[in-house]
Design a protein around this motif. Structure first.
Motif, PDB file in Angstrom:
ATOM      1  N   ARG A  92      63.516  71.870  36.608  1.00 46.46           N
ATOM      2  CA  ARG A  92      64.417  72.911  37.109  1.00 46.46           C
ATOM      3  C   ARG A  92      63.682  73.803  38.108  1.00 46.46           C
ATOM      4  NH1 ARG A  92      67.604  77.252  33.289  1.00 46.46           N
ATOM      5  NH2 ARG A  92      67.897  78.748  34.933  1.00 46.46           N
ATOM      6  N   VAL A  93      64.346  74.079  39.209  1.00 47.41           N
ATOM      7  CA  VAL A  93      63.784  74.957  40.235  1.00 47.41           C
ATOM      8  C   VAL A  93      64.553  76.272  40.217  1.00 47.41           C
ATOM      9  CG1 VAL A  93      63.411  75.248  42.712  1.00 47.41           C
ATOM     10  CG2 VAL A  93      63.049  73.015  41.655  1.00 47.41           C
ATOM     11  N   LEU A  94      63.825  77.352  40.311  1.00 48.42           N
ATOM     12  CA  LEU A  94      64.420  78.683  40.369  1.00 48.42           C
ATOM     13  C   LEU A  94      64.245  79.257  41.771  1.00 48.42           C
ATOM     14  CD1 LEU A  94      63.020  80.090  37.004  1.00 48.42           C
ATOM     15  CD2 LEU A  94      65.287  79.103  37.422  1.00 48.42           C
ATOM     16  N   VAL A  95      65.076  80.211  42.095  1.00 44.11           N
ATOM     17  CA  VAL A  95      65.003  80.886  43.393  1.00 44.11           C
ATOM     18  C   VAL A  95      64.759  82.366  43.127  1.00 44.11           C
ATOM     19  CG1 VAL A  95      66.179  81.330  45.573  1.00 44.11           C
ATOM     20  CG2 VAL A  95      66.670  79.222  44.301  1.00 44.11           C
ATOM     21  N   ALA A  96      63.783  82.920  43.817  1.00 41.00           N
ATOM     22  CA  ALA A  96      63.431  84.326  43.624  1.00 41.00           C
ATOM     23  C   ALA A  96      63.366  85.035  44.969  1.00 41.00           C
ATOM     24  CB  ALA A  96      62.084  84.435  42.916  1.00 41.00           C
TER      25      ALA A  96
END
Length: 159
Positions: A92-96
């Motif tokens: 899973r990739v998160l965006v910040a």
């Protein structure tokens, strides 16, 4: 002034307020060199403080996954967002939001909050309670109308 006249005046003032919000958002997007959809995504990333998954961002923006990927790509190129791996799920990739995004938030939006707080400080608590109630009712009405319009788009055209 009659109650009907006052209601019309409130409605006109709300429309003008919405136009001023739109103009501010356009100015902010232009200053950041991004489009309005990207600005909405950035607002979501800044508001919560925690990184969001692309799926969460997609759902909140009501965009397809492909369109959301394009938004994230543009925010990354602008230096306003970064993809990070979820420490709990390697797939899973998160965006910040980046520090540059937080700096821009401080420069562009903090003065709005300060000016608003200063303007509201002139009202007694009883009037602030009425203002808050009105804003909550207005938001609920607007959200109901969004649902109405979206649901009418799904129905076949009627003469």
């Amino acid at each position: 002034m009659s109650k009907d006249s006052m209601i019309r005046e409130v409605a006109t003032s709300l429309r003008l307020l919405q136009q001023s919000f739109d103009a501010f958002d356009e100015a902010a997007a232009t200053a950041l060199k991004i489009n309005r959809t990207d600005l909405r995504a950035l607002d979501l990333l800044l508001a919560g403080g925690d990184p969001l998954s692309a799926g969460e961002l997609s759902a909140a923006l009501k965009l397809s996954p492909a369109a959301t990927t394009t938004v994230i790509d543009r925010l990354e190129r602008a230096g306003l967002a970064v993809r990070i791996h979820d420490p709990h799920n390697r797939r899973r990739v998160l965006v910040a939001a980046t520090d540059a995004a937080r700096d821009a938030e401080h420069v562009i939006y903090a003065p709005v909050g300060d000016a608003g707080a200063k303007a509201l400080a002139g009202y007694p608590a009883e009037q602030l309670a009425i203002i808050l109630d009105f804003l909550q009712v207005a938001r609920r009405v607007q959200e109901e109308q969004v649902i109405r319009v979206r649901s009418s788009q799904r129905r076949p055209n009627r003469p």
